[in-house]
Every structure is written in structure tokens, then in C-alpha cells.
Write an enzyme that holds these catalytic residues in place. Structure first.
Site, PDB file in Angstrom:
ATOM      1  N   LYS A   1      38.286  91.270  94.940  1.00  0.00           N
ATOM      2  CA  LYS A   1      38.573  92.581  95.530  1.00  0.00           C
ATOM      3  C   LYS A   1      39.974  92.573  96.136  1.00  0.00           C
ATOM      4  CE  LYS A   1      33.683  93.390  96.352  1.00  0.00           C
ATOM      5  NZ  LYS A   1      32.564  93.383  97.296  1.00  0.00           N
TER       6      LYS A   1
ATOM      7  N   GLN B   1      30.564  92.475 103.238  1.00  0.00           N
ATOM      8  CA  GLN B   1      30.130  91.714 102.066  1.00  0.00           C
ATOM      9  C   GLN B   1      28.718  91.174 102.302  1.00  0.00           C
ATOM     10  OE1 GLN B   1      32.030  91.365  99.141  1.00  0.00           O
ATOM     11  NE2 GLN B   1      30.152  90.487  98.329  1.00  0.00           N
TER      12      GLN B   1
ATOM     13  N   ASP C   1      31.471 101.545  99.949  1.00  0.00           N
ATOM     14  CA  ASP C   1      30.405 100.979  99.113  1.00  0.00           C
ATOM     15  C   ASP C   1      29.304 102.015  98.866  1.00  0.00           C
ATOM     16  OD1 ASP C   1      30.822  98.468  98.071  1.00  0.00           O
ATOM     17  OD2 ASP C   1      30.147  97.390  99.865  1.00  0.00           O
TER      18      ASP C   1
END
Ligand code: NDP
Length: 297
Positions: free
Chosen positions: A56, A100, A123
């Protein structure tokens, strides 16, 4: 049947998305003086998570997006993380925040995800965004199913009235995937581990989205001739390579389009994270009226 499916090149499609985003990022910088910024909270040393975060970071940097990593020790307390999220929520120059997963045991993932400002929830996991996805309203959409939609669209096939079968019902893939396909007027079936006859369900699908996390579980002979097959699964094989949830070689002989693993859904997931970050930055500029010269397209 000996005609082979077209292989959907997710890597190439993701590169195109990222090239377009790079141009967008340059325009934002030039016209509004804003650099889109993605903040990532990583807790502990999970090796897979570190690889994902590295990917990322690289993709962000390639696109001109600022990447802020908050790497926290494994024993970090929940209140410390909530404090960090609150700081990131308030930071004017942070446009996207992700945590994460997985998180260590002492942390309640739901509380943390719900603490993220929904406007910065790139997200798309916050219940506010999930709820809006269910009602079909504009929202931050989860990256993996959003990437899958991009891959399906690359085929040019209209989903209206098509039978779509999703294997897997997780909150991050299967369920939001179903909502996106419904919005496109597909007839959607969601299968899971208690589904009685998975092969029968799969065999009537015009579109199969496999997201179960079991190596080559979905057999080529289950695939209806001419179906589109999207393989979300990422499984480490005994030989040390990667394989999807679908028996690729078998399905290749029957499908019209199929995604490979790796090089299919994976690169698109990261590209969609960047896309959401740039969208969040644009929305913030619009909302705060930053720099009058910015074109409000
Ligand atoms: P989860 O483990 O959260 O969910 C798996 C789902 O598959 C569950 O709903 C489970 O059913 C179902 N399932 C398991 N076994 C079977 C079976 N034998 N028959 C039918 N259904 C079954 O996984 P995720 O959704 O997080 O991920 C799925 C896969 O996709 C993994 O391989 C993961 O690594 C990959 N992935 C890839 C991404 C990418 O960017 N390419 C991003 C995210 C995930 P039940 O609910 O009944 O337990």
C-alpha cells in the site's frame, strides 16, 4: 469444450487506474494545494500485514499520495489506538484512515473501526458506510468488491438479469459484493460453509465470485460454460506459491472470462484504496471550500 477463457489482467487494469489517479493527484496539488494523504495504523509484527502495508505504501508513493504509517507495538492498549484514531480524524491534512487487520486480542476491532470518521473510512468498513451500501446510497465502498466490479466492467458484460453466485459471506468481501451486484440488477446468491450443494449453485451462475480462502476448492467442471469467474482467494500452496479458490486450469476451459491469482483481484484492491483516498480528499476540498480556484467538477 476447448475454447479458452479470456484472462482478465488485473495488474494491467490496476496500472491504468493508478495512472489516472496520479493525474488526479497532480491536479489536486496544482489547483487546490492539497496532497491526498492516507494514514495506516499497523499493530504488531504480523508478517502478512507488513507485506500488505508495504504494498500500500509503494502504491501510494507511486501515485503521489502521502502515506503515513503508524506502526504500534503488539501490546498497545485499545485506548491508545482510539486516541490515535481521534487525532487522525481531526487532522486536516489526513484524508483516509485504515487500520490493518487482524488486530491483537486485546483490541476490539469493531470499536476501532467504528471510531474512524466515516468520511475518512477509505476501507469502507464503518457501519455508516456499510448501511449506506445496503440502501444503495453514495458511500465509501470496500476496496476488494469495488475492485471486483472494475474487473467485471472490463469485460463489457451487462450484469442485468444475470445469475451471480458469491462463495463466501464475510463483511469485507462476500456481503458488500452482493450489494454491489444487486445494484447492477444481477440475481444474487450468497453461499457459505453451510450451503448444502455448492457445486449446484455454482453451476447455474453466469458470474462466480469466489472468496472462501480454500485452495482450488471450486472445480472447473462446476463452472457453467461461458460464465465470468472472479477469484478473490489468496492461498499459500505447499510449494510456496499462491493459488486462488478456483481450479484455474479447469475453469479456464469453460469460462468466458477469468481472473488469475496472483495478478487478478489483488492489484485492484490496492488501486481502489487509493481511489477512495483521492475521492475523500476531493470531498473534503468541496466541503471546506479550500482554495477558490479549485474546479468543483
Ligand atoms: P473469511 O475467512 O472471512 O470468509 C470465508 C467465507 O468462506 C466464509 O463466509 C465461509 O463460510 C466461507 N466458506 C469457507 N469454506 C467454505 C466452503 N467449503 N464452502 C462454502 N463456503 C465456505 O475470508 P475473507 O472473505 O476475508 O477472504 C476470502 C479469501 O479472499 C481469502 O483467501 C483471502 O485471503 C482472500 N482475500 C483477498 C483479497 C484480495 O485483495 N485479493 C482481499 C480480501 C480477502 P462461513 O461464513 O459459513 O464460515
Amino acid at each position: 469444450m476447448h475454447n479458452k477463457a479470456n484472462i482478465i489482467n488485473g495488474k494491467e487494469i490496476a496500472l491504468k487506474v493508478k495512472a489516472d489517479l496520479k493525474a488526479d493527484v497532480e491536479a489536486l496539488k496544482r489547483e487546490a494545494g492539497v496532497i491526498p494523504c492516507l494514514a495506516v495504523v499497523l499493530v504488531g509484527e504480523n508478517p502478512a500485514s507488513r507485506v500488505y502495508v508495504r504494498n500500500k505504501a509503494k502504491a501510494s508513493e507511486d501515485t503521489g499520495i502521502k502515506f503515513l504509517l503508524h506502526a504500534m507495538p503488539l501490546d498497545t492498549k485499545e485506548e491508545t489506538l482510539l486516541g490515535l484514531i481521534s487525532t487522525l480524524n481531526d487532522a486536516n491534512d489526513v484524508h483516509g484512515i485504515i487500520v490493518q487487520l487482524p488486530l491483537p486480542q486485546q483490541i476490539d476491532s469493531d470499536s476501532l473501526l467504528e471510531a474512524i470518521d466515516p468520511k475518512k473510512d477509505v476501507d469502507g468498513f464503518h457501519p455508516y458506510n456499510m448501511g449506506r451500501l445496503v440502501t444503495g446510497s453514495p458511500c465509501m465502498q470496500p476496496c476488494t468488491p469495488l475492485g471486483v466490479m472494475g474487473l467485471i466492467d472490463s469485460t463489457g458484460v451487462d450484469l442485468s438479469g444475470k445469475e451471480a453466485v458469491i462463495a463466501g459471506r464475510s463483511n469485507i468481501v462476500g456481503k458488500p459484493m452482493a450489494m454491489m451486484l444487486l445494484k447492477r440488477n444481477a440475481t444474487v446468491t450468497i453461499c457459505h460453509s453451510r450451503t448444502l450443494d455448492l457445486p449446484a449453485c455454482i453451476s447455474r451462475a453466469d458470474l462466480v465470485v469466489a472468496a472462501i480462502g480454500r485452495e482450488r476448492f471450486i472445480k472447473g467442471e462446476w463452472i457453467r460454460p461461458g460464465a465470468i469467474v472472479i477469484d478473490v482467494g489468496i492461498n499459500r500452496t505447499a510449494e510456496g506459491g499462491l493459488a486462488g479458490d478456483v481450479d484455474f486450469e479447469g475453469a479456464l476451459k469453460r469460462a468466458s472470462f477469468i481472473t488469475p491469482v496472483p495478478g487478478g483481484v489483488g492489484p485492484m484492491t490496492v488501486a481502489m484504496l487509493l481511489k477512495n483516498t483521492v475521492a475523500a480528499a476531493k470531498a473534503r476540498i468541496k466541503a471546506t471550500g479550500q482554495r477558490a480556484s479549485f474546479k468543483r467538477a
